[in-house]
Design a protein around this motif. Structure first.
Motif, mmCIF file in Angstrom:
data_model
loop_
_atom_site.group_PDB
_atom_site.id
_atom_site.type_symbol
_atom_site.label_atom_id
_atom_site.label_comp_id
_atom_site.label_asym_id
_atom_site.label_seq_id
_atom_site.Cartn_x
_atom_site.Cartn_y
_atom_site.Cartn_z
ATOM 1 N N LEU A 66 0.850 -1.183 0.000
ATOM 2 C CA LEU A 66 0.000 0.000 0.000
ATOM 3 C C LEU A 66 0.887 1.234 0.000
ATOM 4 O O LEU A 66 1.749 1.388 0.869
ATOM 5 C CB LEU A 66 -0.908 0.015 1.231
ATOM 6 N N ILE A 67 0.678 2.110 -0.981
ATOM 7 C CA ILE A 67 1.389 3.384 -1.042
ATOM 8 C C ILE A 67 0.395 4.485 -0.740
ATOM 9 O O ILE A 67 -0.601 4.641 -1.445
ATOM 10 C CB ILE A 67 2.037 3.616 -2.423
ATOM 11 N N GLY A 68 0.653 5.246 0.310
ATOM 12 C CA GLY A 68 -0.191 6.374 0.655
ATOM 13 C C GLY A 68 0.337 7.623 -0.006
ATOM 14 O O GLY A 68 1.382 8.143 0.377
ATOM 15 N N GLY A 69 -0.373 8.110 -1.017
ATOM 16 C CA GLY A 69 0.020 9.300 -1.749
ATOM 17 C C GLY A 69 0.612 8.967 -3.104
ATOM 18 O O GLY A 69 1.655 8.313 -3.188
ATOM 19 N N ASP A 86 4.003 -11.117 -9.482
ATOM 20 C CA ASP A 86 2.761 -11.491 -8.804
ATOM 21 C C ASP A 86 2.394 -10.519 -7.684
ATOM 22 O O ASP A 86 1.463 -10.762 -6.912
ATOM 23 C CB ASP A 86 2.853 -12.913 -8.253
ATOM 24 N N ALA A 87 3.102 -9.415 -7.590
ATOM 25 C CA ALA A 87 2.817 -8.417 -6.555
ATOM 26 C C ALA A 87 1.558 -7.635 -6.903
ATOM 27 O O ALA A 87 1.092 -7.616 -8.049
ATOM 28 C CB ALA A 87 3.997 -7.459 -6.400
ATOM 29 N N ARG A 88 1.015 -6.971 -5.891
ATOM 30 C CA ARG A 88 -0.087 -6.039 -6.093
ATOM 31 C C ARG A 88 0.249 -4.758 -5.354
ATOM 32 O O ARG A 88 0.688 -4.792 -4.198
ATOM 33 C CB ARG A 88 -1.404 -6.627 -5.578
ATOM 34 N N VAL A 89 0.068 -3.626 -6.012
ATOM 35 C CA VAL A 89 0.375 -2.330 -5.422
ATOM 36 C C VAL A 89 -0.890 -1.484 -5.408
ATOM 37 O O VAL A 89 -1.438 -1.166 -6.459
ATOM 38 C CB VAL A 89 1.486 -1.584 -6.200
ATOM 39 N N VAL A 90 -1.348 -1.154 -4.220
ATOM 40 C CA VAL A 90 -2.518 -0.298 -4.052
ATOM 41 C C VAL A 90 -2.023 1.108 -3.736
ATOM 42 O O VAL A 90 -1.269 1.302 -2.782
ATOM 43 C CB VAL A 90 -3.425 -0.800 -2.918
ATOM 44 N N VAL A 91 -2.426 2.077 -4.541
ATOM 45 C CA VAL A 91 -2.050 3.470 -4.305
ATOM 46 C C VAL A 91 -3.279 4.229 -3.843
ATOM 47 O O VAL A 91 -4.267 4.320 -4.577
ATOM 48 C CB VAL A 91 -1.473 4.134 -5.571
ATOM 49 N N ALA A 92 -3.240 4.753 -2.624
ATOM 50 C CA ALA A 92 -4.350 5.532 -2.087
ATOM 51 C C ALA A 92 -4.058 7.015 -2.285
ATOM 52 O O ALA A 92 -3.077 7.532 -1.744
ATOM 53 C CB ALA A 92 -4.551 5.225 -0.604
ATOM 54 N N GLU A 93 -4.882 7.683 -3.052
ATOM 55 C CA GLU A 93 -4.715 9.117 -3.314
ATOM 56 C C GLU A 93 -6.012 9.834 -2.973
ATOM 57 O O GLU A 93 -7.062 9.544 -3.530
ATOM 58 C CB GLU A 93 -4.333 9.365 -4.774
#
Length: 225
Positions: A66-69, A86-93
């Motif tokens: 999880l990346i915040g910003g 196979d990674a997953r990257v969630v970006v919360a903006e």
């Protein structure tokens, strides 16, 4: 000297502040009042945030980060460069306009990273997403302020106090990593990280990828749960 041109502005949800996107030639800047939050010429410490964090995930299968910003995408691009397929990257903006700028005015800076199939954009408050997540992430990377206090949004303070650190700990999987970017040191935050149960490492990195520019700080905390 090429003058700065303001391309767009956007209100911060729930706050009175306004973000402004500016360009000078091929250089971009995102401002909050008189504070420059980020500049397209200075990516080193944002890249280090991802590289140092993801290094601690080596060997994990299908890690979820999880990346915040979203910012200018430097942390996202650096994470994608080192994470497995196979990674997953969630970006919360929080600010929808920032995502719009990434696909529009700043598309050349993002270099197609938002189209990577590993990427998921969550438009909303990262603190709320963390609060409702339980053992969901292998790493949480926070770069939503200039340090462990709510600069862009006063309510972001709840990310960095004892309660917020506890919520991040619960959102992480066993041995997960909480990483926080800052423009400068804060010994009190180091103490809070450790008190919250994170084995904490404080790293000093340069703002410029060529190891020049201001010194920034990254906290890396590994949870014990």
């Amino acid at each position: 000297m090429i003058p700065w041109i303001e391309l767009d502005s956007a209100a911060i949800p729930g706050e009175t502040g306004t973000l402004r996107l500016k360009r000078r030639g091929d250089e971009f800047s995102i401002m909050l009042g008189a504070n420059e939050l980020m500049n397209s010429r200075l990516s080193g410490s944002e890249e280090a945030l991802a590289e140092l964090s993801c290094a601690k995930l080596a060997g994990r299968k299908a890690p979820v980060v999880l990346i915040g910003g979203l910012g200018m995408g430097f942390t996202l691009r650096a994470a994608l460069a080192v994470l497995p397929g196979d990674a997953r990257v969630v970006v919360a903006e929080l600010v929808p306009a920032v995502v719009k700028w990434a696909r529009g005015e700043m598309a050349a800076v993002f270099k197609g990273s938002l189209d990577d199939p590993r990427v998921e954009i969550h438009t909303g408050d990262v603190a709320s997403l963390i609060e409702k997540s339980k053992s969901a992430f292998d790493a949480i990377l926070l770069d939503v302020d200039n340090g462990p206090d709510g600069l862009t949004r006063a309510s972001n303070d709840r990310l960095y106090d004892a309660g917020g650190l506890g919520r991040s700990g619960r959102a992480l999987r066993l041995g997960g990593v909480l990483a926080v970017w800052s423009s400068g040191p804060d010994p009190r935050f180091t103490a809070r990280m450790e008190k919250a149960g994170f084995a904490t490492e404080v790293r000093t990195v340069r703002a410029n990828a060529k190891r020049r520019g201001a010194k920034h700080v990254i906290w890396l905390g590994v949870g014990h749960r």
